[in-house]
Design a protein around this motif. Structure first.
Motif, PDB file in Angstrom:
ATOM      1  N   GLY A 175       0.810  -1.216   0.000  1.00  0.00           N
ATOM      2  CA  GLY A 175       0.000   0.000   0.000  1.00  0.00           C
ATOM      3  C   GLY A 175       0.838   1.258   0.000  1.00  0.00           C
ATOM      4  O   GLY A 175       0.519   2.232  -0.693  1.00  0.00           O
ATOM      5  N   LEU A 176       1.913   1.264   0.764  1.00  0.00           N
ATOM      6  CA  LEU A 176       2.802   2.427   0.804  1.00  0.00           C
ATOM      7  C   LEU A 176       3.442   2.645  -0.566  1.00  0.00           C
ATOM      8  O   LEU A 176       3.583   3.788  -1.029  1.00  0.00           O
ATOM      9  CB  LEU A 176       3.881   2.237   1.874  1.00  0.00           C
ATOM     10  N   THR A 177       3.807   1.545  -1.224  1.00  0.00           N
ATOM     11  CA  THR A 177       4.424   1.641  -2.544  1.00  0.00           C
ATOM     12  C   THR A 177       3.448   2.235  -3.564  1.00  0.00           C
ATOM     13  O   THR A 177       3.820   3.101  -4.370  1.00  0.00           O
ATOM     14  CB  THR A 177       4.901   0.249  -2.999  1.00  0.00           C
ATOM     15  N   GLU A 178       2.192   1.782  -3.519  1.00  0.00           N
ATOM     16  CA  GLU A 178       1.193   2.318  -4.443  1.00  0.00           C
ATOM     17  C   GLU A 178       0.916   3.792  -4.150  1.00  0.00           C
ATOM     18  O   GLU A 178       0.720   4.590  -5.073  1.00  0.00           O
ATOM     19  CB  GLU A 178      -0.097   1.506  -4.356  1.00  0.00           C
ATOM     20  N   LEU A 179       0.891   4.174  -2.895  1.00  0.00           N
ATOM     21  CA  LEU A 179       0.697   5.578  -2.546  1.00  0.00           C
ATOM     22  C   LEU A 179       1.827   6.441  -3.106  1.00  0.00           C
ATOM     23  O   LEU A 179       1.591   7.512  -3.671  1.00  0.00           O
ATOM     24  CB  LEU A 179       0.620   5.742  -1.018  1.00  0.00           C
ATOM     25  N   ARG A 180       3.061   5.970  -2.956  1.00  0.00           N
ATOM     26  CA  ARG A 180       4.182   6.758  -3.463  1.00  0.00           C
ATOM     27  C   ARG A 180       4.117   6.895  -4.983  1.00  0.00           C
ATOM     28  O   ARG A 180       4.372   7.977  -5.533  1.00  0.00           O
ATOM     29  CB  ARG A 180       5.511   6.128  -3.035  1.00  0.00           C
ATOM     30  N   ARG A 181       3.786   5.814  -5.662  1.00  0.00           N
ATOM     31  CA  ARG A 181       3.669   5.862  -7.119  1.00  0.00           C
ATOM     32  C   ARG A 181       2.593   6.853  -7.564  1.00  0.00           C
ATOM     33  O   ARG A 181       2.689   7.458  -8.638  1.00  0.00           O
ATOM     34  CB  ARG A 181       3.356   4.475  -7.662  1.00  0.00           C
ATOM     35  N   ALA A 182       1.562   7.005  -6.725  1.00  0.00           N
ATOM     36  CA  ALA A 182       0.451   7.889  -7.077  1.00  0.00           C
ATOM     37  C   ALA A 182       0.698   9.334  -6.660  1.00  0.00           C
ATOM     38  O   ALA A 182      -0.157  10.193  -6.885  1.00  0.00           O
ATOM     39  CB  ALA A 182      -0.836   7.368  -6.446  1.00  0.00           C
ATOM     40  N   GLY A 183       1.839   9.600  -6.015  1.00  0.00           N
ATOM     41  CA  GLY A 183       2.178  10.973  -5.679  1.00  0.00           C
ATOM     42  C   GLY A 183       2.159  11.335  -4.221  1.00  0.00           C
ATOM     43  O   GLY A 183       2.377  12.499  -3.859  1.00  0.00           O
ATOM     44  N   ALA A 184       1.916  10.369  -3.337  1.00  0.00           N
ATOM     45  CA  ALA A 184       1.925  10.650  -1.895  1.00  0.00           C
ATOM     46  C   ALA A 184       3.355  10.777  -1.385  1.00  0.00           C
ATOM     47  O   ALA A 184       4.297  10.236  -1.976  1.00  0.00           O
ATOM     48  CB  ALA A 184       1.208   9.543  -1.129  1.00  0.00           C
ATOM     49  N   GLN A 185       3.515  11.492  -0.275  1.00  0.00           N
ATOM     50  CA  GLN A 185       4.797  11.518   0.425  1.00  0.00           C
ATOM     51  C   GLN A 185       4.792  10.358   1.416  1.00  0.00           C
ATOM     52  O   GLN A 185       3.826  10.188   2.175  1.00  0.00           O
ATOM     53  CB  GLN A 185       4.988  12.846   1.143  1.00  0.00           C
ATOM     54  N   THR A 186       5.851   9.564   1.410  1.00  0.00           N
ATOM     55  CA  THR A 186       5.876   8.349   2.230  1.00  0.00           C
ATOM     56  C   THR A 186       7.122   8.295   3.103  1.00  0.00           C
ATOM     57  O   THR A 186       8.202   8.728   2.708  1.00  0.00           O
ATOM     58  CB  THR A 186       5.821   7.094   1.337  1.00  0.00           C
ATOM     59  N   ILE A 187       6.936   7.724   4.303  1.00  0.00           N
ATOM     60  CA  ILE A 187       8.000   7.637   5.297  1.00  0.00           C
ATOM     61  C   ILE A 187       8.058   6.215   5.842  1.00  0.00           C
ATOM     62  O   ILE A 187       7.018   5.600   6.110  1.00  0.00           O
ATOM     63  CB  ILE A 187       7.746   8.622   6.462  1.00  0.00           C
ATOM     64  N   GLY A 188       9.262   5.692   6.014  1.00  0.00           N
ATOM     65  CA  GLY A 188       9.461   4.406   6.658  1.00  0.00           C
ATOM     66  C   GLY A 188      10.350   4.575   7.878  1.00  0.00           C
ATOM     67  O   GLY A 188      11.337   5.323   7.834  1.00  0.00           O
ATOM     68  N   GLN A 189      10.010   3.912   8.969  1.00  0.00           N
ATOM     69  CA  GLN A 189      10.860   3.976  10.158  1.00  0.00           C
ATOM     70  C   GLN A 189      12.167   3.239   9.898  1.00  0.00           C
ATOM     71  O   GLN A 189      12.192   2.185   9.248  1.00  0.00           O
ATOM     72  CB  GLN A 189      10.135   3.351  11.358  1.00  0.00           C
ATOM     73  N   ASP A 190      13.263   3.784  10.405  1.00  0.00           N
ATOM     74  CA  ASP A 190      14.559   3.165  10.131  1.00  0.00           C
ATOM     75  C   ASP A 190      14.779   1.924  10.991  1.00  0.00           C
ATOM     76  O   ASP A 190      14.058   1.662  11.950  1.00  0.00           O
ATOM     77  CB  ASP A 190      15.692   4.181  10.302  1.00  0.00           C
ATOM     78  N   GLN A 191      15.791   1.149  10.617  1.00  0.00           N
ATOM     79  CA  GLN A 191      16.057  -0.115  11.295  1.00  0.00           C
ATOM     80  C   GLN A 191      16.494   0.098  12.740  1.00  0.00           C
ATOM     81  O   GLN A 191      16.095  -0.650  13.637  1.00  0.00           O
ATOM     82  CB  GLN A 191      17.130  -0.895  10.534  1.00  0.00           C
TER      83      GLN A 191
END
Length: 327
Positions: free
Chosen positions: A270-286
């Motif tokens: 879902g995050l990947t599809e959001l980014r492809r559609a123009g959303a700003q996306t954030i992932g927590q680091d390891q």
């Protein structure tokens, strides 16, 4: 001194009661056979010490109880079935484990530990002034799983009465949804509430699924509104992070989404599809993730626009939701 004994076995409850009263005849004893009862008793009675069976401590839902005990600064002891016991994934550091059959020998140490506990302090939501004006069309979406409750509390402290609408999916048992809502509500100045079908996503509000019967999703007429979607598990969960993120793809230009610590891969697609559609996306680091599972998969799929430590995610979500920066 007040103890809460949490055990699925009535025989073990009786055994632990006898062990405590043999050493501390005046002790006040509360008992629970489920995590729901343990959470409610801890929240409302604040015992000096919570003793919990290894079996219950190993349930994923126990993460919420451990978070509450940490906030209230209550001593917790895990009663193991053997000398060492199994690993408890969500167990806070330095939590003692005591063999159930040897509890009487350790009561003195437990009393000392509980006596050193600092009195509980309420969560202190951050009182930071707004550095920007929020775009009224912006939405914030957050997904989390293992380790996510403490992470959500950290992030929620940045949200105030004027924050953009926030929708959160946290993997936890359905009976704990209301408890999680109360916990987050004490962490911030925004209003944390169970989502209602058809309700508009409002400024200054944070929405969570009311239980595990529905997926929390977004739909849109003229304005985005909440849709509680029925149906089976998605990516192994209900509510599912993927369900929430995918539902927001049509409005991606106004979305900022974050995927936090968690086991598995829910939310990554879902995050990947959001980014492809123009959303700003954030992932927590390891480094700051309790389990670097979901954000790792999202990173590998190309869904993470920014990878950030936990402490930077709240401010980043708000910064992405601004329309103009003040001079």
């Amino acid at each position: 001194m007040k103890f809460l004994i949490t055990h699925q076995s009535q025989l073990s409850l009786a055994r632990v009661r006898r062990a405590i009263t043999a050493v501390l005849p005046q002790a006040q004893l509360l008992t629970a056979t489920s995590l729901t009862d343990a959470y409610n008793l801890s929240e409302h009675h604040e015992p000096h010490c919570v003793l919990i069976s290894e079996t219950l401590a190993n349930l994923p839902e126990c993460e919420l109880l451990f978070s509450l005990l940490g906030i209230l600064k209550l001593t917790c002891v895990v009663l193991t079935e053997g000398k060492t016991g199994a690993d408890v994934h969500s167990l806070p550091p330095a939590t003692p484990k005591v063999p159930e059959t040897e509890l009487e020998l350790h009561i003195g140490q437990i009393v000392q530990a509980a006596g050193r506990t600092v009195p509980a302090t309420k969560l202190d939501p951050k009182r930071e002034g707004s550095v920007a004006d929020y775009d009224p069309n912006k939405l914030i979406l957050i997904g989390a799983s293992t380790g996510g409750i403490d992470a959500l509390i950290t992030i929620a402290q940045h949200f105030a009465e004027d924050c953009p609408p926030v929708l959160i999916v946290q993997h936890t048992g359905g009976s704990f949804a209301r408890s999680l809502i109360r916990l987050l509500n004490s962490a911030c100045r925004a209003t944390v509430t169970p989502a209602e079908e058809g309700a508009a996503a409002r400024t200054g509000h944070i929405y969570l699924a009311p239980d595990d019967r529905y997926h929390l999703t977004l739909a849109q007429r003229r304005r985005p509104y909440i849709h509680l979607q029925s149906g089976g598990l998605i990516s192994g969960h209900r509510p599912s992070i993927d369900a929430l993120f995918m539902s927001a793809v049509p409005m991606a230009a106004n979305v900022t989404a974050a995927l936090l610590t968690g086991m598995g891969k829910d939310g990554a697609a879902g995050l990947t599809e959001l980014r492809r559609a123009g959303a700003q996306t954030i992932g927590q680091d390891q480094h700051t993730s309790v389990v670097y599972g979901m954000p790792r998969v999202a990173m590998e799929m190309g869904g993470v626009g920014q990878q950030l430590p936990l402490g930077a995610i709240g401010p980043a979500l708000l910064a992405a939701s601004t329309t103009k920066v003040r001079a």
